[in-house]
Design a protein around this motif. Structure first.
Motif, PDB file in Angstrom:
ATOM      1  N   ALA A 101      32.454  49.404  19.038  1.00 24.68           N
ATOM      2  CA  ALA A 101      31.208  49.992  19.323  1.00 24.68           C
ATOM      3  C   ALA A 101      31.481  51.323  20.080  1.00 24.68           C
ATOM      4  O   ALA A 101      30.755  52.471  19.720  1.00 24.68           O
ATOM      5  CB  ALA A 101      30.338  49.339  20.286  1.00 24.68           C
ATOM      6  N   GLN A 102      32.310  51.577  21.160  1.00 24.68           N
ATOM      7  CA  GLN A 102      32.639  52.906  21.848  1.00 24.68           C
ATOM      8  C   GLN A 102      33.254  54.080  20.634  1.00 24.68           C
ATOM      9  O   GLN A 102      32.871  55.082  20.784  1.00 24.68           O
ATOM     10  CB  GLN A 102      33.477  52.718  22.944  1.00 24.68           C
ATOM     11  CG  GLN A 102      32.614  51.731  24.007  1.00 24.68           C
ATOM     12  CD  GLN A 102      33.512  51.516  25.090  1.00 24.68           C
ATOM     13  OE1 GLN A 102      34.730  51.496  25.063  1.00 24.68           O
ATOM     14  NE2 GLN A 102      32.844  51.103  26.442  1.00 24.68           N
ATOM     15  N   ALA A 103      34.116  53.439  20.069  1.00 25.24           N
ATOM     16  CA  ALA A 103      34.953  54.300  19.077  1.00 25.24           C
ATOM     17  C   ALA A 103      33.897  54.797  17.997  1.00 25.24           C
ATOM     18  O   ALA A 103      34.137  55.878  17.616  1.00 25.24           O
ATOM     19  CB  ALA A 103      35.878  53.587  18.558  1.00 25.24           C
ATOM     20  N   ALA A 104      32.998  54.011  17.516  1.00 26.40           N
ATOM     21  CA  ALA A 104      32.133  54.159  16.476  1.00 26.40           C
ATOM     22  C   ALA A 104      30.972  55.287  16.894  1.00 26.40           C
ATOM     23  O   ALA A 104      30.554  56.117  16.489  1.00 26.40           O
ATOM     24  CB  ALA A 104      31.177  53.030  15.952  1.00 26.40           C
ATOM     25  N   GLN A 105      30.635  54.980  18.358  1.00 30.12           N
ATOM     26  CA  GLN A 105      29.507  55.968  18.718  1.00 30.12           C
ATOM     27  C   GLN A 105      30.243  57.270  19.174  1.00 30.12           C
ATOM     28  O   GLN A 105      29.638  58.174  18.776  1.00 30.12           O
ATOM     29  CB  GLN A 105      29.342  55.377  20.326  1.00 30.12           C
ATOM     30  CG  GLN A 105      28.218  56.086  21.069  1.00 30.12           C
ATOM     31  CD  GLN A 105      26.986  56.354  20.300  1.00 30.12           C
ATOM     32  OE1 GLN A 105      26.374  55.235  19.868  1.00 30.12           O
ATOM     33  NE2 GLN A 105      26.213  57.417  20.358  1.00 30.12           N
ATOM     34  N   THR A 106      31.606  57.291  19.341  1.00 26.73           N
ATOM     35  CA  THR A 106      32.115  58.706  19.521  1.00 26.73           C
ATOM     36  C   THR A 106      32.256  59.225  18.444  1.00 26.73           C
ATOM     37  O   THR A 106      32.156  60.600  18.126  1.00 26.73           O
ATOM     38  CB  THR A 106      33.791  58.292  20.183  1.00 26.73           C
ATOM     39  OG1 THR A 106      33.530  57.443  21.521  1.00 26.73           O
ATOM     40  CG2 THR A 106      34.387  59.691  20.475  1.00 26.73           C
ATOM     41  N   PHE A 107      32.854  58.654  17.161  1.00 25.57           N
ATOM     42  CA  PHE A 107      33.106  59.096  15.820  1.00 25.57           C
ATOM     43  C   PHE A 107      31.582  59.558  15.246  1.00 25.57           C
ATOM     44  O   PHE A 107      31.629  60.771  14.739  1.00 25.57           O
ATOM     45  CB  PHE A 107      33.454  58.116  14.941  1.00 25.57           C
ATOM     46  CG  PHE A 107      33.825  58.811  13.575  1.00 25.57           C
ATOM     47  CD1 PHE A 107      35.173  59.362  13.171  1.00 25.57           C
ATOM     48  CD2 PHE A 107      32.970  58.430  12.455  1.00 25.57           C
ATOM     49  CE1 PHE A 107      35.178  60.028  12.006  1.00 25.57           C
ATOM     50  CE2 PHE A 107      33.216  59.058  11.387  1.00 25.57           C
ATOM     51  CZ  PHE A 107      34.289  59.905  11.120  1.00 25.57           C
ATOM     52  N   VAL A 108      30.718  58.900  15.583  1.00 22.36           N
ATOM     53  CA  VAL A 108      29.516  59.437  15.027  1.00 22.36           C
ATOM     54  C   VAL A 108      28.854  60.543  15.564  1.00 22.36           C
ATOM     55  O   VAL A 108      28.388  61.663  15.119  1.00 22.36           O
ATOM     56  CB  VAL A 108      28.328  58.336  15.104  1.00 22.36           C
ATOM     57  CG1 VAL A 108      26.760  58.906  15.209  1.00 22.36           C
ATOM     58  CG2 VAL A 108      28.496  57.185  14.004  1.00 22.36           C
ATOM     59  N   ARG A 109      29.057  60.906  17.026  1.00 20.77           N
ATOM     60  CA  ARG A 109      28.733  61.955  17.721  1.00 20.77           C
ATOM     61  C   ARG A 109      29.560  63.111  17.435  1.00 20.77           C
ATOM     62  O   ARG A 109      29.031  64.133  17.526  1.00 20.77           O
ATOM     63  CB  ARG A 109      28.757  61.645  19.390  1.00 20.77           C
ATOM     64  CG  ARG A 109      28.215  62.878  20.270  1.00 20.77           C
ATOM     65  CD  ARG A 109      28.577  62.404  21.870  1.00 20.77           C
ATOM     66  NE  ARG A 109      29.446  61.275  22.173  1.00 20.77           N
ATOM     67  CZ  ARG A 109      30.628  61.490  22.341  1.00 20.77           C
ATOM     68  NH1 ARG A 109      31.139  62.564  22.729  1.00 20.77           N
ATOM     69  NH2 ARG A 109      31.477  60.488  22.683  1.00 20.77           N
ATOM     70  N   VAL A 110      30.882  62.940  17.388  1.00 22.13           N
ATOM     71  CA  VAL A 110      31.860  63.988  17.226  1.00 22.13           C
ATOM     72  C   VAL A 110      31.497  64.578  15.739  1.00 22.13           C
ATOM     73  O   VAL A 110      31.492  65.774  15.458  1.00 22.13           O
ATOM     74  CB  VAL A 110      33.024  63.786  17.261  1.00 22.13           C
ATOM     75  CG1 VAL A 110      34.209  64.822  16.873  1.00 22.13           C
ATOM     76  CG2 VAL A 110      33.305  63.510  18.886  1.00 22.13           C
ATOM     77  N   SER A 111      31.391  63.802  14.685  1.00 24.62           N
ATOM     78  CA  SER A 111      31.045  63.967  13.182  1.00 24.62           C
ATOM     79  C   SER A 111      29.831  64.375  12.756  1.00 24.62           C
ATOM     80  O   SER A 111      29.370  65.132  11.997  1.00 24.62           O
ATOM     81  CB  SER A 111      31.588  62.883  12.491  1.00 24.62           C
ATOM     82  OG  SER A 111      30.803  61.755  12.448  1.00 24.62           O
ATOM     83  N   GLY A 112      28.875  63.961  13.678  1.00 26.85           N
ATOM     84  CA  GLY A 112      27.321  64.386  13.385  1.00 26.85           C
ATOM     85  C   GLY A 112      26.873  63.424  11.885  1.00 26.85           C
ATOM     86  O   GLY A 112      26.110  63.877  11.204  1.00 26.85           O
ATOM     87  N   MET A 113      27.576  62.390  11.929  1.00 27.30           N
ATOM     88  CA  MET A 113      27.181  61.295  10.834  1.00 27.30           C
ATOM     89  C   MET A 113      25.805  61.105  10.996  1.00 27.30           C
ATOM     90  O   MET A 113      25.411  60.773  12.039  1.00 27.30           O
ATOM     91  CB  MET A 113      28.306  60.341  10.920  1.00 27.30           C
ATOM     92  CG  MET A 113      27.889  59.165   9.692  1.00 27.30           C
ATOM     93  SD  MET A 113      28.846  57.665  10.194  1.00 27.30           S
ATOM     94  CE  MET A 113      30.191  58.315   9.127  1.00 27.30           C
ATOM     95  N   THR A 114      24.947  61.054  10.185  1.00 31.39           N
ATOM     96  CA  THR A 114      23.563  60.311  10.109  1.00 31.39           C
ATOM     97  C   THR A 114      23.804  58.751   9.885  1.00 31.39           C
ATOM     98  O   THR A 114      24.379  58.343   9.119  1.00 31.39           O
ATOM     99  CB  THR A 114      22.807  60.870   9.073  1.00 31.39           C
ATOM    100  OG1 THR A 114      23.405  60.446   7.683  1.00 31.39           O
ATOM    101  CG2 THR A 114      22.805  62.436   9.299  1.00 31.39           C
ATOM    102  N   VAL A 115      22.799  58.320  11.140  1.00 26.11           N
ATOM    103  CA  VAL A 115      22.767  56.881  11.200  1.00 26.11           C
ATOM    104  C   VAL A 115      21.357  56.483  10.721  1.00 26.11           C
ATOM    105  O   VAL A 115      20.339  56.877  11.294  1.00 26.11           O
ATOM    106  CB  VAL A 115      23.136  56.300  12.475  1.00 26.11           C
ATOM    107  CG1 VAL A 115      22.975  54.717  12.681  1.00 26.11           C
ATOM    108  CG2 VAL A 115      24.470  56.717  12.924  1.00 26.11           C
TER     109      VAL A 115
END
Length: 133
Positions: A101-115
């Motif tokens: 969950a932490q790694a996914a949150q970091t990846f989404v934040r850094v990449s700007g991926m839309t959730v």
């Protein structure tokens, strides 16, 4: 697109060890070079989580099998040890889930991926990784 498997995550991990392949998968994002480390961290966390889930299932199978033939009454030392092992593997799986969950949150934040609405970053990243396979 199915659920991520240990073999699928292993294939992605080996494929993304190469920077060019990693940049190719991250081409849709603004800065692929900056996303290499978070992507590799996410894949490592997914790998550890899937391994922990597999261990939980194996211990549960052994415990279920051994309890089936155990005599009625006080549990044997072997059964007690298996229950302790099951508790430890469940705890490891919960910790691994938190790391994912932490790694996914970091990846989404850094990449700007839309959730999507009502979707966690972990689910979004798992779906995205599933599409990469």
């Amino acid at each position: 697109m199915g659920k991520l498997t240990l073999a699928g995550v292993d294939a992605l991990r080996s494929r993304f060890n190469d920077d060019a392949a990693c940049d190719g998968a991250l081409a849709a994002f603004a800065d692929p070079a900056a996303l290499r480390a978070p992507l590799r961290d996410l894949l490592d966390a997914e790998h550890r989580f899937l391994q922990a889930e597999d261990e939980v299932a194996q211990v549960a199978d052994v415990l279920r099998r051994d309890q089936k033939y155990a005599p009625v009454g006080r549990p044997s030392v072997h059964i007690v040890q298996l229950r302790k092992q099951q508790a430890a593997t469940r705890q490891a799986a919960l910790i691994a889930r938190q790391v994912v969950a932490q790694a996914a949150q970091t990846f989404v934040r850094v990449s700007g991926m839309t959730v999507k609405a009502k979707q966690s970053p972990s689910e979004a990243c798992a779906a995205w990784l599933g599409a990469l396979r």
